[in-house]
Scaffold this motif. Structure first.
Motif, short mmCIF file in Angstrom:
data_model
loop_
_atom_site.label_atom_id
_atom_site.label_comp_id
_atom_site.label_asym_id
_atom_site.label_seq_id
_atom_site.Cartn_x
_atom_site.Cartn_y
_atom_site.Cartn_z
N PRO A 135 -9.13 0.94 -3.32
CA PRO A 135 -7.86 0.50 -3.88
C PRO A 135 -7.67 1.01 -5.30
O PRO A 135 -8.61 1.04 -6.10
CB PRO A 135 -7.97 -1.03 -3.85
CG PRO A 135 -9.42 -1.32 -3.80
CD PRO A 135 -10.06 -0.19 -3.07
N LYS B 126 -4.15 3.78 -2.57
CA LYS B 126 -5.48 4.05 -2.03
C LYS B 126 -5.91 5.47 -2.35
O LYS B 126 -5.14 6.41 -2.17
CB LYS B 126 -5.49 3.85 -0.50
CG LYS B 126 -5.42 2.39 -0.04
CD LYS B 126 -6.70 1.65 -0.34
CE LYS B 126 -6.65 0.22 0.18
NZ LYS B 126 -6.72 0.18 1.65
N ASN C 255 -10.56 5.21 0.78
CA ASN C 255 -10.54 3.78 1.12
C ASN C 255 -10.65 2.89 -0.11
O ASN C 255 -10.84 1.68 0.01
CB ASN C 255 -11.69 3.45 2.08
CG ASN C 255 -13.05 3.68 1.44
OD1 ASN C 255 -13.17 4.50 0.54
ND2 ASN C 255 -14.07 2.98 1.91
N THR D 210 0.83 -1.20 0.00
CA THR D 210 0.00 0.00 0.00
C THR D 210 0.86 1.25 0.00
O THR D 210 1.70 1.42 0.87
CB THR D 210 -0.92 0.02 1.24
OG1 THR D 210 -1.74 -1.15 1.20
CG2 THR D 210 -1.81 1.26 1.21
#
Length: 248
Positions: free
Chosen positions: A211, A206, A209, A51
């Motif tokens: 992806p 991100k 929230n 992430t």
């Protein structure tokens, strides 16, 4: 358009078509090489998620309607692009889509037709979606900019800033489960980064929230066909992220 006619049309334009091995259609003898890539219909392995931290992304909280937003975009005069465009390119597809694709800006054909990703690059994008068992009608496609920059130049900072609100409101209305940032410029502007495409690919970013997976732009792939294997890896990765997050 029938599958045979569509294939002939793509071949005439020099596009290598990604055809699923399981396709139940007898296709005509191709005039150019065909790359056979199977459609993924079973859950992919869970992705190795890296992430990326993106700062200064605004929260998506505005209550809106499609009609209001479309009218505002159509009438927009916030920058000089309003004086050179033929028409705005709002976006198209399923307004309740799980998948949102975001490109850079309209090109000449998009400016004339008022639709995103048309022409040769658009046809290749359609084939990329089809390789993941998706139709264009199942996804929503938009751009960072709603107007074509003259001579297809890159968007400048002020243009992106003026258009950002429109895109963020589209995201709020759609509430997608995954976003594909199509190409370097779209990815950098969406994720507020200057990182290269090479550095951005293969990671889960991100937007709030949601992806985000970065993929090659089809126009780039038409110029550099040797990158199609890496493009396929990007699509597999995106599909694995979607399936993992939604436990398909």
């Amino acid at each position: 358009m029938s599958a045979e006619n569509r294939l002939e049309y793509l071949q005439a334009m020099g596009i290598e078509v990604w055809v699923p091995k399981s396709a139940n259609v007898e296709l005509p003898a191709p005039q150019i090489p065909i790359t056979h890539i199977p459609v993924i219909s079973t859950p992919a392995p869970a992705p190795i998620i890296q992430t990326a931290t993106v700062e200064n992304i605004p929260s998506i909280t505005q209550v809106d309607t499609w009609e209001t937003l479309a009218t505002e975009v159509k009438q927009c005069q916030q920058c000089q692009l309003a004086t050179t465009r033929t028409q705005t390119v709002f976006g198209s597809g399923n307004k309740n889509a799980d998948w949102l694709l975001i490109g850079e800006a309209p090109g000449e054909e998009e400016d004339l037709q008022g639709k995103p990703f048309v022409g040769t690059a658009g046809l290749l994008l359609t084939e990329m979606l089809r390789a993941m068992a998706l139709d264009r009608e199942q996804v929503f496609i938009a751009n960072i900019l709603k107007c074509r920059p003259p001579n297809n130049r890159n968007p400048n900072v002020s243009e992106v800033k003026n258009c950002k609100n429109y895109l963020h409101r589209q995201i709020a209305l759609i509430q997608p489960k995954i976003i594909l940032a199509v190409g370097r410029i779209a990815a950098q502007n969406l994720l507020n980064t200057t990182d290269s495409l090479t550095k951005l690919r293969g990671k889960v970013h991100k937007f709030t929230n949601i992806p985000v997976v970065v993929v090659y732009h089809p126009a780039y792939l038409l110029r550099f066909l040797n990158q199609k294997n890496q493009a396929w890896q990007d699509l597999q990765f995106a599909l694995s992220v979607y399936q993992h997050n939604n436990k398909l």
